[in-house]
Scaffold this motif. Structure first.
Motif, mmCIF file in Angstrom:
data_model
loop_
_atom_site.group_PDB
_atom_site.id
_atom_site.type_symbol
_atom_site.label_atom_id
_atom_site.label_comp_id
_atom_site.label_asym_id
_atom_site.label_seq_id
_atom_site.Cartn_x
_atom_site.Cartn_y
_atom_site.Cartn_z
ATOM 1 N N GLU A 171 0.820 -1.218 0.000
ATOM 2 C CA GLU A 171 0.000 0.000 0.000
ATOM 3 C C GLU A 171 0.858 1.274 0.000
ATOM 4 O OE1 GLU A 171 -3.502 -2.072 2.743
ATOM 5 O OE2 GLU A 171 -1.926 -0.850 3.669
ATOM 6 N N TRP A 172 2.118 1.118 0.328
ATOM 7 C CA TRP A 172 2.964 2.270 0.577
ATOM 8 C C TRP A 172 3.238 3.100 -0.671
ATOM 9 C CZ3 TRP A 172 4.403 6.066 3.153
ATOM 10 C CH2 TRP A 172 5.640 6.693 3.006
ATOM 11 N N LYS A 173 3.437 2.485 -1.823
ATOM 12 C CA LYS A 173 3.806 3.212 -3.034
ATOM 13 C C LYS A 173 2.785 4.294 -3.365
ATOM 14 C CE LYS A 173 5.067 2.598 -7.894
ATOM 15 N NZ LYS A 173 5.251 1.619 -9.011
ATOM 16 N N ASP A 174 1.518 3.942 -3.388
ATOM 17 C CA ASP A 174 0.478 4.931 -3.692
ATOM 18 C C ASP A 174 0.325 5.946 -2.565
ATOM 19 O OD1 ASP A 174 -0.055 3.844 -6.168
ATOM 20 O OD2 ASP A 174 -1.680 2.573 -5.444
ATOM 21 N N LEU A 175 0.463 5.470 -1.336
ATOM 22 C CA LEU A 175 0.316 6.362 -0.191
ATOM 23 C C LEU A 175 1.445 7.397 -0.162
ATOM 24 C CD1 LEU A 175 -1.362 6.965 2.321
ATOM 25 C CD2 LEU A 175 0.036 5.309 3.578
ATOM 26 N N LYS A 176 2.643 6.979 -0.515
ATOM 27 C CA LYS A 176 3.780 7.897 -0.544
ATOM 28 C C LYS A 176 3.530 9.030 -1.541
ATOM 29 C CE LYS A 176 7.614 6.159 -2.156
ATOM 30 N NZ LYS A 176 8.932 5.470 -2.230
ATOM 31 N N LYS A 177 2.976 8.713 -2.709
ATOM 32 C CA LYS A 177 2.661 9.751 -3.694
ATOM 33 C C LYS A 177 1.672 10.750 -3.118
ATOM 34 C CE LYS A 177 3.345 6.826 -7.781
ATOM 35 N NZ LYS A 177 2.649 6.188 -8.937
ATOM 36 N N ARG A 178 0.704 10.251 -2.386
ATOM 37 C CA ARG A 178 -0.315 11.105 -1.787
ATOM 38 C C ARG A 178 0.318 12.063 -0.769
ATOM 39 N NH1 ARG A 178 -4.974 8.020 1.306
ATOM 40 N NH2 ARG A 178 -4.494 9.185 3.185
ATOM 41 N N TYR A 179 1.215 11.535 0.042
ATOM 42 C CA TYR A 179 1.900 12.368 1.033
ATOM 43 C C TYR A 179 2.733 13.456 0.364
ATOM 44 C CZ TYR A 179 0.945 9.941 5.448
ATOM 45 O OH TYR A 179 0.350 9.448 6.574
#
Length: 219
Positions: A192-200
């Motif tokens: 889940e981290w890859k997409d979440l990192k972009k959001r951050y």
């Protein structure tokens, strides 16, 4: 049936180095350096609300706080950071890694204590991003956990805002300050981290904040 096979060996343990952001710097706790400003800024909360759901505090004076900091916050697990806010040029809060299990690639964020200067700010959000980024991209963890008292509605809302998924409640997990604690569990996993990192990164862009550090778009 067994779980799927994974190509995983071992995560790293947190290192005694700073985590650098645009708005904050996270420094491994040093009581001699950090205790005075942390205590003074925690004391801005005149009603001691920040200590309500923590298993320790509030402290009567700076001496007691410094003693507690020295005895409890300089270990490898939990691994504590002091949060330096560049805007205020002060140490304004604390957070830690805990339940660090490199063999399984699991690490928890906790002991989060933001003084009023950090609450509901971009600095507070960037602190959580830096710890998350470090946990996944630098240390190589598979799972990042958040736990809180199930009565702590603000903490549960914060976990969901930050991208954690709710996993359930462990009933009667602890007794803190003579009271029962049911613990709510949340997590983020590496897939889940890859997409979440972009959001951050989009949210934390300086273009997303006005001159008063008020957000334009929500996380």
């Amino acid at each position: 049936m067994l779980g799927r096979k994974v190509n995983f060996k071992k995560a790293k343990r947190p290192l005694k180095r700073k985590l650098l952001g645009d708005y904050v710097i996270l420094e491994p706790i040093n009581p001699d350096k950090h205790a005075i400003q942390l205590y003074d800024n925690f004391s801005r909360d005149k009603k001691n609300i920040i200590w309500r759901y923590l298993p320790y505090g509030p402290f009567k004076n700076r001496k007691d706080f410094t003693k507690w900091l020295s005895h409890n916050c300089c270990n490898k697990d939990p691994f504590f950071y002091a949060i330096y806010a560049k805007r205020h040029k002060q140490y304004c809060g604390m957070a830690s890694y805990l339940r660090i299990t490199p063999e399984h690639g699991s690490i928890e964020v906790g002991h989060i204590n933001y003084s009023p200067l950090l609450q509901n700010t971009v600095e507070g959000t960037e602190t959580m991003y830096l710890m998350m980024y470090n946990a996944f991209d630098q240390l190589g963890n598979r799972r990042y956990e958040w736990k809180c008292n199930n009565l702590n509605q603000d903490s549960k809302k914060a976990a969901l805002r930050l991208g954690f998924s709710y996993e359930g409640v462990f009933r009667q997990m602890n007794v803190f300050k003579g009271r029962n604690r049911d613990t709510a569990w949340f997590s983020i996993i590496d897939s889940e981290w890859k997409d979440l990192k972009k959001r951050y990164r989009k949210y934390l862009s300086k273009r997303n904040f006005d001159k008063n550090f008020i957000q334009k778009q929500k996380l």
